[in-house]
Design a protein around this motif. Structure first.
Motif, PDB file in Angstrom:
ATOM      1  N   SER A   1      42.325   7.302 -40.330  1.00 62.24           N
ATOM      2  CA  SER A   1      43.402   7.879 -39.528  1.00 62.24           C
ATOM      3  C   SER A   1      43.374   7.303 -38.115  1.00 62.24           C
ATOM      4  O   SER A   1      42.314   7.068 -37.531  1.00 62.24           O
ATOM      5  CB  SER A   1      43.232   9.395 -39.467  1.00 62.24           C
ATOM      6  OG  SER A   1      44.077   9.968 -38.503  1.00 62.24           O
ATOM      7  N   ALA A   2      44.562   7.106 -37.569  1.00 63.14           N
ATOM      8  CA  ALA A   2      44.664   6.620 -36.192  1.00 63.14           C
ATOM      9  C   ALA A   2      44.620   7.782 -35.210  1.00 63.14           C
ATOM     10  O   ALA A   2      43.820   7.796 -34.286  1.00 63.14           O
ATOM     11  CB  ALA A   2      45.951   5.828 -36.014  1.00 63.14           C
ATOM     12  N   SER A   3      45.485   8.765 -35.422  1.00 64.36           N
ATOM     13  CA  SER A   3      45.504   9.965 -34.577  1.00 64.36           C
ATOM     14  C   SER A   3      46.383  11.018 -35.233  1.00 64.36           C
ATOM     15  O   SER A   3      47.247  10.704 -36.055  1.00 64.36           O
ATOM     16  CB  SER A   3      46.031   9.647 -33.173  1.00 64.36           C
ATOM     17  OG  SER A   3      47.408   9.325 -33.219  1.00 64.36           O
ATOM     18  N   LYS A   4      46.172  12.251 -34.855  1.00 63.42           N
ATOM     19  CA  LYS A   4      46.998  13.337 -35.373  1.00 63.42           C
ATOM     20  C   LYS A   4      48.456  13.149 -34.975  1.00 63.42           C
ATOM     21  O   LYS A   4      49.370  13.407 -35.770  1.00 63.42           O
ATOM     22  CB  LYS A   4      46.489  14.685 -34.842  1.00 63.42           C
ATOM     23  CG  LYS A   4      45.165  15.136 -35.417  1.00 63.42           C
ATOM     24  CD  LYS A   4      44.760  16.498 -34.847  1.00 63.42           C
ATOM     25  CE  LYS A   4      43.443  16.972 -35.424  1.00 63.42           C
ATOM     26  NZ  LYS A   4      43.035  18.270 -34.859  1.00 63.42           N
ATOM     27  N   LYS A   5      48.677  12.717 -33.747  1.00 62.40           N
ATOM     28  CA  LYS A   5      50.050  12.543 -33.280  1.00 62.40           C
ATOM     29  C   LYS A   5      50.762  11.464 -34.089  1.00 62.40           C
ATOM     30  O   LYS A   5      51.950  11.609 -34.417  1.00 62.40           O
ATOM     31  CB  LYS A   5      50.067  12.203 -31.791  1.00 62.40           C
ATOM     32  CG  LYS A   5      49.806  13.393 -30.899  1.00 62.40           C
ATOM     33  CD  LYS A   5      49.942  13.037 -29.418  1.00 62.40           C
ATOM     34  CE  LYS A   5      49.755  14.283 -28.551  1.00 62.40           C
ATOM     35  NZ  LYS A   5      49.826  13.968 -27.102  1.00 62.40           N
TER      36      LYS A   5
END
Length: 313
Positions: free
Chosen positions: A46-50
Motif C-alpha cells: 500500500s502507498a497510503s490510506k489517502k
C-alpha cells in the motif's frame, strides 16, 4: 570600494543579522504516509490510506512490451462525433516515440501514432494543437486534424511536428488549462520551476513572467480552475507523491497544499470529465520484471477530481 568607519560597519552587520533572525524559516512540506496495512487493488505494498481510498484501476496502457509511458493528456470531441480520448505518450530509446488514443468509456485503444524520438514527458491539447515534450527542454506541436487522421489510419503511421520545436525553460512535464500551457523542470534534489505560456491560434507559445515553484521530482501535472495537481516520483523502489496545490501563490511554501503517498513510478496525470487519470511507467518492459520495482502497475489509475481538490478547499 567605499570605506566606512568601523562603528558603522558593525552596526550594519548587527542590523542585518537581526533582520535575518526575524525572517520566518520555510516550513518543511510533509506528505501523508499512513498506509492501510491491508490488501490493495494494485501490485505491491500500500502507498497510503489517502491514495487507496481515492484511486481505483482504470484503462490498460498498450505496447508496454516495447515502450515506456510518460505523458498523459485529454482530447475532447476528438473525431467530431462527441467522443473523447485519453492520450498517452510513450518512449523507447533509439526508436520513435508513440502516442496512444484510448477511449475512456471502453478502455479500448483506438489508434497508435509514431512521432520523433524523445522522452515525451508531457502531452496536452489546446486550441487545435497537441503539444508534446520534445528533445532536451523543448515542446513540439502537432495539428489535431493531422493527429486525428493518423489515429484513424491502420498500423502505426508516423506524424511529423509542425515547424520547429519551441525551446522552453523546462519540459519534463506539461499541462494546460484554457489557452494557458504550463511546463516545468524535473529536479531530483530540490524544487523545480514551472512557467506559464499563452497559446496563440497558430500554436505559438508566449512566456508569461514569473516562475512557479514546483515540488521536488515532479513528473506530471494536471491543472484545474483553482488547483495544480502534481505527480512526483523517482526510483523504482521508492513510493511516489501526489501534491494538490491551491493556485495563486508561486512560492510553494506560501501556497495551501496537501501531499500524500502514491505507488512507485508515477508519471503523467490528466483530467477528463471530473476524473483524474494517472499514468505509471512501472508496468513497462524496463521495470515490470525487476524485483526492485515496488509496485508494478500496467493500468492507469483514476480518482475523482473533487476527492483530490477537497483536500485543499
Amino acid at each position: 570600494m567605499v570605506k566606512r568607519p568601523f562603528a558603522i560597519v558593525t552596526a550594519l552587520i548587527t542590523s542585518a543579522a537581526a533582520l535575518t533572525a526575524a525572517l520566518p524559516a520555510s516550513a518543511a512540506i510533509t506528505c501523508d504516509t499512513a498506509t492501510t496495512g491491508g490488501s490493495t487493488f494494485y501490485d505491491g505494498p500500500s502507498a497510503s490510506k489517502k491514495y487507496d481510498a481515492r484511486f481505483s484501476n482504470s484503462v490498460s496502457i498498450p505496447n508496454l512490451s516495447t515502450h515506456t509511458p510518460q505523458g498523459a493528456g485529454t482530447w475532447y470531441n476528438w473525431d467530431g462525433s462527441g467522443k473523447n480520448l485519453l492520450l498517452v505518450a510513450s518512449y523507447r530509446e533509439g526508436a520513435d516515440s508513440q502516442i496512444y488514443g484510448i477511449d475512456p468509456s471502453t478502455g479500448s485503444t483506438v489508434g497508435v501514432v509514431a512521432i520523433a524520438e524523445s522522452h515525451v514527458g508531457g502531452i496536452t491539447v489546446s486550441k487545435g494543437w497537441a503539444f508534446v515534450a520534445g528533445a532536451g527542454s523543448s515542446i513540439r506541436k502537432y495539428r489535431l486534424t493531422e493527429l486525428r487522421d493518423a489515429l484513424k489510419a491502420a498500423g502505426t503511421p508516423y506524424l511529423a511536428q509542425i515547424g520547429t520545436a519551441r525551446d522552453v525553460a523546462g519540459s519534463s512535464f506539461i499541462g494546460s488549462y484554457g489557452d494557458s500551457l504550463f511546463s516545468g523542470t524535473f529536479n531530483e534534489t530540490g524544487r523545480g520551476t514551472m512557467y506559464e505560456y499563452k497559446i496563440a491560434d497558430d500554436g505559438t507559445l508566449t512566456t508569461l513572467a514569473g516562475a512557479w515553484e514546483v515540488p521536488t521530482k515532479t513528473q506530471g501535472l494536471t491543472v484545474t480552475a483553482n488547483h495544480f495537481i502534481y505527480s512526483t516520483s523517482y526510483g523504482r523502489g521508492n513510493r511516489s507523491n501526489i501534491y494538490v496545490v491551491k493556485r495563486g501563490q508561486k512560492d510553494l511554501d506560501a501556497a495551501a497544499l496537501s501531499c500524500f503517498r502514491a505507488p512507485s513510478m508515477t508519471e503523467g496525470i490528466t483530467e477528463y470529465n471530473g476524473t483524474a487519470y494517472l499514468v505509471y511507467e512501472s508496468g513497462s518492459h524496463l521495470y515490470a520484471s525487476d524485483p526492485a520495482t515496488l509496485n508494478v502497475i500496467p493500468r492507469m489509475h483514476k480518482a475523482t477530481i473533487s476527492s483530490l481538490t477537497s483536500l485543499v478547499p
